[in-house]
Motif scaffolding. Structure first.
Motif, PDB file in Angstrom:
ATOM      1  N   MET A   1     -12.740 -43.027-114.268  1.00 58.42           N
ATOM      2  CA  MET A   1     -13.811 -43.630-113.489  1.00 58.42           C
ATOM      3  C   MET A   1     -13.508 -43.464-111.999  1.00 58.42           C
ATOM      4  SD  MET A   1     -15.941 -44.678-115.743  1.00 58.42           S
ATOM      5  CE  MET A   1     -17.054 -45.921-115.186  1.00 58.42           C
ATOM      6  N   LEU A   2     -14.570 -43.457-111.229  1.00 59.12           N
ATOM      7  CA  LEU A   2     -14.516 -43.238-109.791  1.00 59.12           C
ATOM      8  C   LEU A   2     -15.206 -44.406-109.108  1.00 59.12           C
ATOM      9  CD1 LEU A   2     -14.058 -41.119-107.433  1.00 59.12           C
ATOM     10  CD2 LEU A   2     -16.354 -40.305-107.953  1.00 59.12           C
ATOM     11  N   HIS A   3     -14.572 -45.002-108.102  1.00 61.91           N
ATOM     12  CA  HIS A   3     -15.218 -46.082-107.354  1.00 61.91           C
ATOM     13  C   HIS A   3     -16.035 -45.460-106.220  1.00 61.91           C
ATOM     14  CE1 HIS A   3     -15.873 -50.190-106.081  1.00 61.91           C
ATOM     15  NE2 HIS A   3     -15.807 -49.717-104.851  1.00 61.91           N
ATOM     16  N   LEU A   4     -17.329 -45.751-106.204  1.00 63.49           N
ATOM     17  CA  LEU A   4     -18.243 -45.210-105.198  1.00 63.49           C
ATOM     18  C   LEU A   4     -18.721 -46.324-104.281  1.00 63.49           C
ATOM     19  CD1 LEU A   4     -20.186 -43.033-104.016  1.00 63.49           C
ATOM     20  CD2 LEU A   4     -21.800 -43.675-105.839  1.00 63.49           C
ATOM     21  N   GLU A   5     -18.648 -46.064-102.982  1.00 62.12           N
ATOM     22  CA  GLU A   5     -19.240 -46.957-101.981  1.00 62.12           C
ATOM     23  C   GLU A   5     -20.186 -46.133-101.125  1.00 62.12           C
ATOM     24  OE1 GLU A   5     -16.673 -49.351 -99.567  1.00 62.12           O
ATOM     25  OE2 GLU A   5     -15.590 -50.112-101.315  1.00 62.12           O
ATOM     26  N   ILE A   6     -21.404 -46.654-100.966  1.00 65.73           N
ATOM     27  CA  ILE A   6     -22.397 -46.018-100.094  1.00 65.73           C
ATOM     28  C   ILE A   6     -22.719 -47.026 -99.003  1.00 65.73           C
ATOM     29  CG2 ILE A   6     -24.687 -44.978 -99.927  1.00 65.73           C
ATOM     30  CD1 ILE A   6     -24.491 -44.469-102.995  1.00 65.73           C
ATOM     31  N   VAL A   7     -22.460 -46.628 -97.750  1.00 70.58           N
ATOM     32  CA  VAL A   7     -22.607 -47.544 -96.629  1.00 70.58           C
ATOM     33  C   VAL A   7     -23.491 -46.907 -95.559  1.00 70.58           C
ATOM     34  CG1 VAL A   7     -21.366 -48.875 -94.873  1.00 70.58           C
ATOM     35  CG2 VAL A   7     -20.283 -48.430 -97.084  1.00 70.58           C
ATOM     36  N   THR A   8     -24.473 -47.693 -95.069  1.00 75.29           N
ATOM     37  CA  THR A   8     -25.302 -47.291 -93.931  1.00 75.29           C
ATOM     38  C   THR A   8     -24.966 -48.226 -92.770  1.00 75.29           C
ATOM     39  OG1 THR A   8     -27.151 -48.772 -94.431  1.00 75.29           O
ATOM     40  CG2 THR A   8     -27.181 -46.589 -95.491  1.00 75.29           C
ATOM     41  N   PRO A   9     -25.461 -47.947 -91.566  1.00 74.91           N
ATOM     42  CA  PRO A   9     -25.199 -48.864 -90.453  1.00 74.91           C
ATOM     43  C   PRO A   9     -25.737 -50.286 -90.711  1.00 74.91           C
ATOM     44  CG  PRO A   9     -25.971 -46.773 -89.614  1.00 74.91           C
ATOM     45  CD  PRO A   9     -26.134 -46.727 -91.113  1.00 74.91           C
TER      46      PRO A   9
END
Length: 137
Positions: free
Chosen positions: A1-9
């Motif tokens: 498994m892969l931990h994904l984080e998607i962050v915008t301003p």
């Protein structure tokens, strides 16, 4: 498994484990799986897809960066929208305003020109993404 984080301003869009991720790298689409080699890459406006519990989620993303380290992928982008969040009329207006500004200030400031061109590219992709999703439903 892969931990994904998607962050915008504005906020953290997503943070959870996923099976895989496909993202629009500067040199084309790139896939990331668990145990991927460490890297940092530039992102261009395009489609980001990830698979969570057997379901594929698609987002239209803007420019940014992706960093892979160990079993973690961090996406820093100026836009991350699903098709329901995209307003075609607003995107078309943004394109028109940016094109007018480009004509008005042609050659004045290379950084401002690049920002306007990026605005156009992001909004064109968002419109295409929304239209593609409408056809597939």
């Amino acid at each position: 498994m892969l931990h994904l984080e998607i962050v915008t301003p504005e906020k953290k869009i997503f943070s959870d484990t996923v099976e895989d991720v496909y993202l629009p790298g500067e040199d084309g689409e790139m896939g990331v799986l668990s145990l991927h080699a460490a890297l940092v890459t530039v992102l261009k406006p395009g489609e980001l897809r990830y698979q969570k519990d057997g379901e594929t989620i698609e987002l239209a993303i803007g420019a940014g960066f992706a960093e892979v380290a160990q079993d973690k992928l961090i996406i820093l982008t100026d836009m991350a929208l699903d098709d329901e969040q995209i307003d075609i009329e607003k995107a078309e207006e943004a394109i028109k305003r940016a094109e007018e500004a480009l004509k008005l200030h042609e050659g004045d400031d290379p950084q401002h020109t690049a920002q306007l061109e990026l605005t156009i590219a992001k909004n064109i992709f968002a419109i295409e993404f929304k239209r593609k999703r409408r056809k597939s439903i």
